[in-house]
Each structure stands twice: as C-alpha cells, then as structure tokens.
Design an enzyme around this catalytic site. Sequence first.
Site, PDB file in Angstrom:
ATOM      1  N   THR A   7       0.854  -1.185   0.000  1.00  0.00           N
ATOM      2  CA  THR A   7       0.000   0.000   0.000  1.00  0.00           C
ATOM      3  C   THR A   7       0.889   1.234   0.000  1.00  0.00           C
ATOM      4  O   THR A   7       1.836   1.324   0.789  1.00  0.00           O
ATOM      5  CB  THR A   7      -0.910   0.008   1.241  1.00  0.00           C
ATOM      6  OG1 THR A   7      -1.729  -1.161   1.218  1.00  0.00           O
ATOM      7  CG2 THR A   7      -1.797   1.234   1.271  1.00  0.00           C
ATOM      8  N   GLU A  13      -4.181  -7.299   5.981  1.00  0.00           N
ATOM      9  CA  GLU A  13      -3.839  -7.382   7.411  1.00  0.00           C
ATOM     10  C   GLU A  13      -4.145  -8.777   7.972  1.00  0.00           C
ATOM     11  O   GLU A  13      -4.519  -8.931   9.134  1.00  0.00           O
ATOM     12  CB  GLU A  13      -4.582  -6.313   8.219  1.00  0.00           C
ATOM     13  CG  GLU A  13      -4.232  -4.882   7.858  1.00  0.00           C
ATOM     14  CD  GLU A  13      -2.844  -4.457   8.306  1.00  0.00           C
ATOM     15  OE1 GLU A  13      -2.085  -5.305   8.807  1.00  0.00           O
ATOM     16  OE2 GLU A  13      -2.518  -3.279   8.144  1.00  0.00           O
ATOM     17  N   GLY A  34     -31.823  -1.202  -4.641  1.00  0.00           N
ATOM     18  CA  GLY A  34     -32.301  -1.911  -5.817  1.00  0.00           C
ATOM     19  C   GLY A  34     -31.425  -1.634  -7.032  1.00  0.00           C
ATOM     20  O   GLY A  34     -30.202  -1.597  -6.942  1.00  0.00           O
TER      21      GLY A  34
END
Length: 393
Positions: free
Chosen positions: A162, A368, A344
């Site tokens: 990351t 993690e 919906g």
Amino acid sequence: MPARRTFRSAEHADLIQLVRTIAADELAPRAAQAEADEEFPRDVFRMLGEVGILGLPYPEELGGSGLPYEVYLQVLEEIGAVWASVGVGVSVHALSCFGLATRGTPEQQQRWLPEMLGGELLGAYCLSEAHAGSDPAAMTATARGDGDGDGYVLNGAKAWVTHGGQADFYKIMARTSGAQGDRHGISCFLVPADTPGLVSDVPERKMGLTGSTTAALRLEGVRVPMERRLGAEGDGLKIALAGLDAGRLGIAAVATGLAQGALDAALAYAQQRHTFGRRIIDHQGLGFILADMEAAVVAARATLLHAARLKDADLPFSREASIAKLVATDNAMKVTTDAVQVLGGAGYTREFPVERYMREAKVMQIFEGTNQIQRMVIGRHLDRDNAGAITRV
C-alpha cells in the site's frame, strides 16, 4: 445518521467533531471522482498530518498526541465512513511508523519520526511477498552485509505494498540469515523511497480502493546503511508482527466506518423513496434489512472498542484484535451488500456510492491477515489463553 459516541473528555469529543467536519468538507466532495480516476490523494495526507491526525496514537514525547487507541480508532471510523482509501492509508502509515516508534534508538526517532508523524513523509509497510503473504517467515528477500561492515544490500521483491510508488519511505522486512521458513533470521529496515535500486512496479488494477495505490516493490541491490536498521539483527519479524495487532484494529475501524457510511446512504434512500404509496423504510421487509445493518455496525464497533480498551490498559489484546478484524470486516461486507439491495437497481449504478462501498469492503476481509487467518489466530488463543480471567484496570 452518524454514529453515536461517548467520550471521557470534551477534548476527545471536540476532536471527533473536527474530524467529522474535515471528512464532510474536505474528503466527501472529492472521494467519488478520485476513486473513479484512480487518483492518489497525496495532498490529503499532508493536510491530515498538518492538523495532527497522523500522529494521534503516538506518545507526545515522540511528536504525537498521546491519544488513547479507543479514540484514535473512532477517528479512523469517521474517515472510513467518507473515504475508505484515505482511512486505510492513515492506518498503514501508522503501521509503517510503528517499528521506529517502538524499537528505534532515540537518535533514529529524533531524526526521522517528527516528519513521519507530521505528514511530510508518507510511509509504506513491506512484509508480504508473492509467495509469502499469510506465512511471512517464508519470505525470500535478502539483506546481506555490504562487505565493509557499514550496512546491507537488499535484493528480492515485496508484494501488495500500500502506497507503493507513492511513499516517501518503506519499512522493509528482509532475511539477514537462515533459510526460508526461519522466523529468527529476518530484520527490519527503514528505507527512503529515493534509494537507488528501489523500484516500484506498475500499480495493481483493483476492484476497489482505487484511490489507494497498491504495487509490488523490487529490491535490486538496494544499499542501506547500518543506521537504517530498526532493532537488532533478526528481530524483524517480531517488530513486524507486533505492529500487526494494532494494524488489524485500524482496518477494523475503517471497515466499521465504511459500513456506517453504507448504512447512512441506504437509510437516506429508504426514507425518501416511495413505493405503493409509502416510504420503502415503512415496508417491513426493508425495515428489517436496515435494522440488521444497524445491529451489525453497532456490534462491530463494540467489539473494536473492547479490543482498543485492552490495548490502552496495556493488557494482551491479540485475540481481541483478530476478533475485531474478523467481525468488523465480515459485517462490512454484509452491510454494504445489503445497502446495494436496499437501493435496488439504483444501488448497482455509479450514481450512488453504495456499489463502491461494496467493492471496497471485500478487500477488508483479505488484507492485514485474511479472515481465515484471523480464525486460526483466535483458535490458537482459545487453546492456550485463560479466557475467563478478570482484570482490574
């Protein structure tokens, strides 16, 4: 309907209100477009650093705010409810600072930590490899002595990083001795992003969290001076895993915030949309779905805060951290899926944010430590812990 919270001090309540305002005014207007454009919001992390958010859980003597984890995690929740990529980024940055804050020498801390906690430097955490994710002891990236006794040369690759290619520094675990599978031959290094031989690959194309860059990192003869090693040689895996319990709480907090955001969006829609002459929330079928969503969010938050309070009391919290990560992320997946159902056909379009929330929730069950790994951790603790102990705090 934002989360209901209670705090022991007005200061903590004021902080949450400040973060909620920042989230509404600075993050919410940008989130959808940045995610659609796969834009990494580096300026947002600088801003969060300037107002002190990146240093919240670290001691004041190290340049942080000394905030209880119970409060810090609720800050992450507020951010995650609006922009999950940023919430995850704050959690990962805190994890990347952990080794320096807990195992660095005073000289190392004084030299690097202020800029890290202040947001001038953004961090990344490099433990996983392509074939060593849930089993980090299987890593093959190496850090060998440079021959002069002044440092190390790193070779290999790290996966799923990351902030890969965006970070200013990388907390890298690499093998200094032993064979693959040896848990005691791994060391931890704090490596600047501009170090020659440190190469970030093209970012992964992900189904969600597209505003958070994830990339593989190649180590091609990366020379790291001795002063950049954190802790003793061979302590790297201990340092890495010690931070993961707190990191799991961070992800649990972001997941809980994400679920809260999905619930808020679904509730607002259900209160405004009419069918058969009534608001759809007044139809029992929809009302029950929303009630279950609320129960799931509140349950996740309670589980998360219980683990945080144990941490704040300096009590063991590893089992509870895994429980919080498991419950919060599984619940987030269910809540975001139900949010799409409440809307919906509209929920399946990008006109509303719930389809993005659903895509973002999925990875929370994976990084993690996958939720299957969390179940293994919890089971092992049950086998050896005194689960019925009562502690006076």
